[in-house]
Design a protein around this motif. Structure first.
Motif, PDB file in Angstrom:
ATOM      1  N   GLY A   1       0.808  -1.501  -0.039  1.00  0.00           N
ATOM      2  CA  GLY A   1      -0.031   0.016   0.003  1.00  0.00           C
ATOM      3  C   GLY A   1       0.815   1.449   0.066  1.00  0.00           C
ATOM      4  O   GLY A   1       0.161   2.426  -0.202  1.00  0.00           O
ATOM      5  N   VAL A   2       2.255   1.266   0.196  1.00  0.00           N
ATOM      6  CA  VAL A   2       2.811   2.460   0.130  1.00  0.00           C
ATOM      7  C   VAL A   2       2.969   3.230  -1.261  1.00  0.00           C
ATOM      8  O   VAL A   2       3.070   4.276  -1.166  1.00  0.00           O
ATOM      9  N   GLN A   3       2.518   2.408  -2.148  1.00  0.00           N
ATOM     10  CA  GLN A   3       2.538   3.140  -3.407  1.00  0.00           C
ATOM     11  C   GLN A   3       1.439   4.115  -3.622  1.00  0.00           C
ATOM     12  O   GLN A   3       1.479   5.096  -4.317  1.00  0.00           O
ATOM     13  N   TYR A   4       0.254   4.146  -2.959  1.00  0.00           N
ATOM     14  CA  TYR A   4      -0.979   4.954  -3.184  1.00  0.00           C
ATOM     15  C   TYR A   4      -0.690   6.417  -2.706  1.00  0.00           C
ATOM     16  O   TYR A   4      -0.794   7.367  -3.735  1.00  0.00           O
ATOM     17  N   PRO A   5      -0.205   6.619  -1.829  1.00  0.00           N
ATOM     18  CA  PRO A   5       0.373   8.180  -1.385  1.00  0.00           C
ATOM     19  C   PRO A   5       1.320   8.837  -2.463  1.00  0.00           C
ATOM     20  O   PRO A   5       1.062   9.845  -2.924  1.00  0.00           O
ATOM     21  N   GLN A   6       2.439   7.941  -2.561  1.00  0.00           N
ATOM     22  CA  GLN A   6       3.377   8.164  -3.699  1.00  0.00           C
ATOM     23  C   GLN A   6       2.488   8.549  -5.063  1.00  0.00           C
ATOM     24  O   GLN A   6       2.953   9.613  -5.750  1.00  0.00           O
ATOM     25  N   ALA A   7       1.665   7.759  -5.550  1.00  0.00           N
ATOM     26  CA  ALA A   7       0.783   8.060  -6.793  1.00  0.00           C
ATOM     27  C   ALA A   7       0.136   9.312  -6.524  1.00  0.00           C
ATOM     28  O   ALA A   7       0.006  10.046  -7.725  1.00  0.00           O
ATOM     29  N   ALA A   8      -0.395   9.607  -5.377  1.00  0.00           N
ATOM     30  CA  ALA A   8      -1.314  10.807  -5.389  1.00  0.00           C
ATOM     31  C   ALA A   8      -0.299  11.909  -5.407  1.00  0.00           C
ATOM     32  O   ALA A   8      -0.518  12.972  -6.117  1.00  0.00           O
ATOM     33  N   GLY A   9       0.932  11.827  -4.993  1.00  0.00           N
ATOM     34  CA  GLY A   9       1.881  13.025  -4.929  1.00  0.00           C
ATOM     35  C   GLY A   9       2.346  13.278  -6.526  1.00  0.00           C
ATOM     36  O   GLY A   9       2.099  14.449  -6.725  1.00  0.00           O
ATOM     37  N   THR A  10       2.574  11.956  -7.319  1.00  0.00           N
ATOM     38  CA  THR A  10       3.077  12.514  -8.407  1.00  0.00           C
ATOM     39  C   THR A  10       1.672  12.900  -9.388  1.00  0.00           C
ATOM     40  O   THR A  10       2.019  13.870 -10.143  1.00  0.00           O
ATOM     41  N   ALA A  11       0.597  12.399  -8.971  1.00  0.00           N
ATOM     42  CA  ALA A  11      -0.604  13.213  -9.633  1.00  0.00           C
ATOM     43  C   ALA A  11      -0.716  14.558  -9.235  1.00  0.00           C
ATOM     44  O   ALA A  11      -0.974  15.598 -10.271  1.00  0.00           O
ATOM     45  N   LEU A  12      -0.366  15.121  -7.965  1.00  0.00           N
ATOM     46  CA  LEU A  12      -0.413  16.452  -7.684  1.00  0.00           C
ATOM     47  C   LEU A  12       0.740  17.207  -8.357  1.00  0.00           C
ATOM     48  O   LEU A  12       0.510  18.356  -8.807  1.00  0.00           O
ATOM     49  N   ALA A  13       1.785  16.524  -8.591  1.00  0.00           N
ATOM     50  CA  ALA A  13       2.872  17.337  -9.334  1.00  0.00           C
ATOM     51  C   ALA A  13       2.524  17.565 -10.659  1.00  0.00           C
ATOM     52  O   ALA A  13       2.485  18.538 -11.336  1.00  0.00           O
ATOM     53  N   PHE A  14       1.638  16.512 -11.474  1.00  0.00           N
ATOM     54  CA  PHE A  14       1.318  16.784 -12.698  1.00  0.00           C
ATOM     55  C   PHE A  14       0.390  18.087 -12.723  1.00  0.00           C
ATOM     56  O   PHE A  14       0.241  18.725 -13.490  1.00  0.00           O
ATOM     57  N   LYS A  15      -0.803  17.873 -11.794  1.00  0.00           N
ATOM     58  CA  LYS A  15      -1.673  19.114 -11.707  1.00  0.00           C
ATOM     59  C   LYS A  15      -0.833  20.335 -11.616  1.00  0.00           C
ATOM     60  O   LYS A  15      -1.394  21.431 -12.065  1.00  0.00           O
ATOM     61  N   MET A  16       0.009  20.499 -10.538  1.00  0.00           N
ATOM     62  CA  MET A  16       0.620  21.926 -10.310  1.00  0.00           C
ATOM     63  C   MET A  16       1.695  22.215 -11.469  1.00  0.00           C
ATOM     64  O   MET A  16       1.459  23.589 -11.789  1.00  0.00           O
ATOM     65  N   ARG A  17       2.085  21.353 -12.390  1.00  0.00           N
ATOM     66  CA  ARG A  17       2.722  21.843 -13.466  1.00  0.00           C
ATOM     67  C   ARG A  17       1.966  21.987 -14.508  1.00  0.00           C
ATOM     68  O   ARG A  17       2.281  22.481 -15.662  1.00  0.00           O
TER      69      ARG A  17
END
Ligand SMILES: Cc1ncc(C[n+]2csc(CCOP(=O)(O)OP(=O)(O)O)c2C)c(N)n1
Ligand SMILES: [Mg+2]
Length: 312
Positions: free
Chosen positions: A108-124
């Protein structure tokens, strides 16, 4: 899609042979889950979107571009293994080129990392999409809920796909999951869909909608793909101690590969000659990959520290 499913299955079968021959220490199998994996990954842009697969997702990484050779080099822990240079456990996928983020072993540790990557996509302001996968038991931990909540708050471009294969090692779904997994998405404010995970076209369709929604900036989707783990959890457990043979046989009748093959034959997309030709081609590729990996050199023991300490 049929070819990738077949490629994943034959590579997996070869892995078990290498294990029983004493050459591969540990196998963790995708058998039974190929439709969910290939159907979802077929919607992604490899090297553009980001993927957080879990250890069973051979069908996902192969659809993105990993080969049987890559897979078997990893299985046998060889230096040329593109995932980790032979230093990770099999099934811990990683590829800079394909934007597959290296896996950690805790569930399950991949999920917060995935949300973080998605947040980076959004911020950029980029249009990348993140796919994060796991088994049904990975939804029992806090990490999954935290990631779902974060994704819901910020309308992040992430697709969570839960491959519900009925077991978490020996623990059946009824002792693992309260209520419905797909239904939980509502509490986080975004759509959750349950699909027949053994129907590649159904998963493809659900994931197509989810990926398009994320790319349009409309937010996350949860997909629960209902499927079945056809092998034991890994090469190290005996599933006769916790499930009935009849149950496995019943699910074998719903094997996603024979099912899709039947569909393609009935609809005249594939004929028997083409099917046999494809089967031979895939078998030959896996056989060559197996011989190649067996003959490839091991990593040097000193290389075990690479990327772990700045200085040994
Ligand atoms: C936090 C954590 N707890 C326990 C384990 C041991 N473990 C590895 S796989 C697994 C079962 C996971 O089941 P599920 O999420 O349903 O995926 P499946 O293996 O069925 O595909 C467990 C308990 C782990 N790796 N990490
Ligand atoms: Mg499971």
């Amino acid at each position: 899609m049929y070819r990738y499913m077949l490629l994943a299955r034959r590579t997996d079968e070869r892995s078990w042979i290498l294990n029983r021959q004493g050459k591969a220490a540990f196998v963790i199998s995708c058998q039974g889950q190929e439709a969910a994996q290939v159907g979802a990954a077929y919607n992604l842009r490899p090297g553009h979107d980001y993927v957080y697969p879990y250890y069973r997702d051979h069908g996902i990484v192969m659809t993105l571009g990993m080969t049987p050779r890559d897979e078997l080099l990893a299985l046998l822990g060889r230096r040329e293994d593109p995932n980790s240079g032979g230093r990770q456990m099999p099934g811990h996928f990683s590829s800079r080129e394909l934007n597959i983020v290296t896996a950690s072993a805790p569930i399950g540790v991949q999920y917060p990392q995935a949300a973080g990557t998605a947040l980076a996509f959004k911020m950029r302001g980029e249009d990348g999409v993140v796919l994060a996968c796991g088994g049904e038991a990975s939804t029992s931990g806090g990490d999954w809920h935290e990631a779902m909540n974060l994704a819901g708050i910020h309308d992040l471009p992430v697709v969570f796909m839960i491959e519900n294969n009925v077991y978490a090692i020996s623990v059946p779904e009824k002792f693992q999951v309260a209520g419905s997994i797909a239904g939980r998405a509502e509490g986080y404010g975004f759509p959750g869909v349950a699909v027949d995970g053994n129907d590649v076209l159904a998963v493809y369709e659900a994931a197509r909608e989810a990926v398009a929604r994320a790319r349009r900036g409309e937010g996350p989707t949860l997909i629960e793909a209902r499927t079945y783990r056809m092998t034991a959890h890994s090469s190290d457990d005996d599933d006769r101690r916790y499930r009935e043979r009849e149950e496995i046989e019943a699910w074998r009748l719903k094997d996603p590969i024979t099912r899709f093959e039947k569909y393609l034959l009935e609809h005249g997309v594939l004929d028997e000659f083409q099917r046999d030709e494809l089967d031979e081609e895939v078998k030959a590729e896996v056989k060559e990959a197996s011989a190649y990996a067996e003959n490839a050199p091991f990593a040097d023991p000193d290389e075990g520290f690479a990327g772990v300490y700045a200085e040994v």
